[in-house]
Design an enzyme around this catalytic site. Structure first.
Site, PDB file in Angstrom:
ATOM      1  N   SER A  51       7.545  37.005  66.407  1.00  0.00           N
ATOM      2  CA  SER A  51       6.165  37.466  66.227  1.00  0.00           C
ATOM      3  C   SER A  51       5.133  36.348  66.194  1.00  0.00           C
ATOM      4  CB  SER A  51       6.065  38.296  64.955  1.00  0.00           C
ATOM      5  OG  SER A  51       6.376  37.501  63.835  1.00  0.00           O
ATOM      6  N   LYS A  86       5.403  49.420  62.563  1.00  0.00           N
ATOM      7  CA  LYS A  86       4.559  48.636  63.468  1.00  0.00           C
ATOM      8  C   LYS A  86       4.103  49.538  64.615  1.00  0.00           C
ATOM      9  CE  LYS A  86       5.989  44.291  61.643  1.00  0.00           C
ATOM     10  NZ  LYS A  86       7.218  43.611  61.292  1.00  0.00           N
ATOM     11  N   HIS A  89       9.208  43.932  66.404  1.00  0.00           N
ATOM     12  CA  HIS A  89       8.037  43.767  67.281  1.00  0.00           C
ATOM     13  C   HIS A  89       8.329  44.187  68.728  1.00  0.00           C
ATOM     14  CE1 HIS A  89       5.072  41.867  64.607  1.00  0.00           C
ATOM     15  NE2 HIS A  89       6.137  41.434  63.963  1.00  0.00           N
TER      16      HIS A  89
HETATM   17  C1  LIG Z   1       7.755  43.312  59.958  1.00  0.00           C
HETATM   18  C2  LIG Z   1       9.162  42.919  60.152  1.00  0.00           C
HETATM   19  C3  LIG Z   1      10.176  43.441  59.324  1.00  0.00           C
HETATM   20  C4  LIG Z   1       9.857  44.309  58.137  1.00  0.00           C
HETATM   21  O1  LIG Z   1       9.502  45.574  58.519  1.00  0.00           O
HETATM   22  P1  LIG Z   1       8.690  46.524  57.482  1.00  0.00           P
HETATM   23  O2  LIG Z   1       8.922  47.883  58.006  1.00  0.00           O
HETATM   24  O3  LIG Z   1       7.280  46.093  57.511  1.00  0.00           O
HETATM   25  O4  LIG Z   1       9.330  46.317  56.142  1.00  0.00           O
HETATM   26  C5  LIG Z   1      11.475  43.091  59.605  1.00  0.00           C
HETATM   27  N1  LIG Z   1      11.787  42.268  60.627  1.00  0.00           N
HETATM   28  C6  LIG Z   1      10.843  41.733  61.424  1.00  0.00           C
HETATM   29  C7  LIG Z   1      11.240  40.831  62.555  1.00  0.00           C
HETATM   30  C8  LIG Z   1       9.504  42.049  61.208  1.00  0.00           C
HETATM   31  O5  LIG Z   1       8.567  41.515  62.002  1.00  0.00           O
END
Ligand SMILES: *Cc1c(COP(=O)(O)O)cnc(C)c1O
Length: 396
Positions: free
Chosen positions: A185, A243, A213
């Site tokens: 990310s 996301k 992502h």
């Molecule tokens: C945002 C993210 C998470 C966590 O996900 P949430 O649903 O916000 O708890 C896990 N792994 C990666 C790579 C992320 O970018």
């Protein structure tokens, strides 16, 4: 308060504040859409992970409201007592369809999904080969498992192969896993999954891809594993529902026997209350939208390409992203923070990301365009980028 706790808190808070590292949170006054309001001021929002605009989608809001009328606001129990509603079963069937796997399991967040799933299969007799830039929740999930953690250099397949071979030849480990983000990310680069799968086959490694992502973004929306056509070669297709999917939650998709095991052994599934019904129904509807049409996905990429081309033309260093994630690499930490602050004053919300989240000297402002942005919003953002970039001597 205990004197020891009081002095611990005061000393450490002061140190952070003195170094300018204490993060002041500014609440968003209303929905987290393409335009947000902070301290009464409207800003072009280039910092949310709401890639497809689904967090504020009218159809999903309607589904959530109707579900509350029928099911109420809470699931009432953990999944293994009687918190599994028919809605959760439907969601998991839809997730398996979305990911092209036999089965799937959902969790309350992506973070707790990684805590749950890794430690359900790995233990102190095992080893985990982990990309050096993996997400914090992967790192914590690996630590919780008590397996030996062996970091390999970011996306360095020679290093991964050497470390996999050394781990196998040591004879110290019962099982060995390789774990990676699907999309990283901070730079927007994609994991080299075909090579990872090849190495995994050679050394009988368990494969785990965190596609937080990637889902909704790569592989025509189906994710990074689908992007490479590797649905049958990745054991754990993990992702988040918070996301691109726009709501909240996490999941693992894979073989039926693996999902069966996670349902009896992953602790947040057994000991933390299930996702609320309205969220579950909204997520299921969102997945159906992505299965039925690539319209939002296509709009996201069009907007990402438009923003990238605009920033590049102005002379900014936008790195080597392969996804809509668009870093604007400034370099020096103080200048990066100043740049982000000036963007905010002019009307663009784009957060600065500096050491230790990224390497020293590679401070950046990270832009997350979405399907919900209009071209006019992106044009306005580019005008502000040009003004602030020239003012601070970052572009000519
Ligand atoms: C945002 C993210 C998470 C966590 O996900 P949430 O649903 O916000 O708890 C896990 N792994 C990666 C790579 C992320 O970018």
């Amino acid at each position: 308060m205990s004197k020891a706790l009081h002095s611990f808190l005061e000393e450490n808070l002061k140190e952070l504040r003195d170094q300018g590292l204490y993060n002041e949170i500014e609440p968003v006054e209303g929905p987290n859409g393409p335009i947000i309001k902070i301290k009464g001021k409207n800003l072009i929002n280039l910092s949310a992970n709401n890639y497809l605009g689904l967090a504020t989608n009218a159809q999903l809001k309607e589904v959530a409201k109707q579900t509350i009328d029928v099911y109420g606001v809470g699931a009432g129990a953990v999944r293994t007592i009687n918190g599994t509603l028919d809605l959760h079963v439907k969601l998991e069937e839809k997730l398996a369809e979305f990911k092209g796997t036999e089965a799937a399991i959902s969790y309350q967040s992506g973070f707790n999904c990684n805590m749950a799933a890794i430690s359900a299969v790995m233990d102190k007799n095992d080893a985990i080969l982990s990309d050096a830039l993996n997400h914090a929740s992967i790192i914590d999930g690996c630590r919780l498992s008590k397996a030996k953690i062996i970091a390999f250099n970011h996306s360095d397949m020679t290093d991964l192969r050497n470390k996999a071979q050394a781990a196998v030849e040591s004879g110290l480990y019962k099982k060995i896993m390789v774990i990676t983000d699907g999309v990283f990310s901070m730079d927007g680069d994609i994991a080299k999954l075909p090579e990872i799968v090849e190495i995994a086959k050679e050394f009988d490694l368990i494969t785990y891809v965190d596609d937080a992502h990637g889902s909704g973004v790569t592989g025509k929306g189906m994710g990074t594993v689908k992007h490479f056509g590797l649905q049958n070669d990745i054991d754990f297709q993990m992702g988040t529902l918070s996301k691109a999917i726009g709501v909240v939650g996490g999941y693992v998709a894979g073989k039926q026997n693996m999902i069966d095991w996670l349902k009896v052994r992953s602790r947040p599934f057994l000991f933390s209350t299930a996702l609320p019904p309205a969220d579950v129904a909204a997520i299921t509807a969102a997945l159906q939208m992505l299965i039925d049409s690539t319209e939002l996905h296509d709009q996201l990429w069009e907007n990402g390409d438009y923003l990238k081309a605009g920033l590049k033309k102005l002379g900014f260093n936008i790195g080597n992203s392969e996804t809509p994630i668009t870093p604007c690499i400034i370099g020096e930490e103080k200048l990066t923070q100043q740049f982000s602050r000036r963007l905010l004053e002019e009307g663009v919300y784009a957060k600065s990301i500096v050491f230790p989240t990224v390497q020293k000297g590679t401070g950046r402002v990270r832009n997350m365009p979405s399907a919900a942005h209009t071209q006019a919003m992106l044009d306005d953002a580019l005008v502000i980028y040009e003004k602030v970039g020239k003012e601070l001597g970052i572009i000519n």
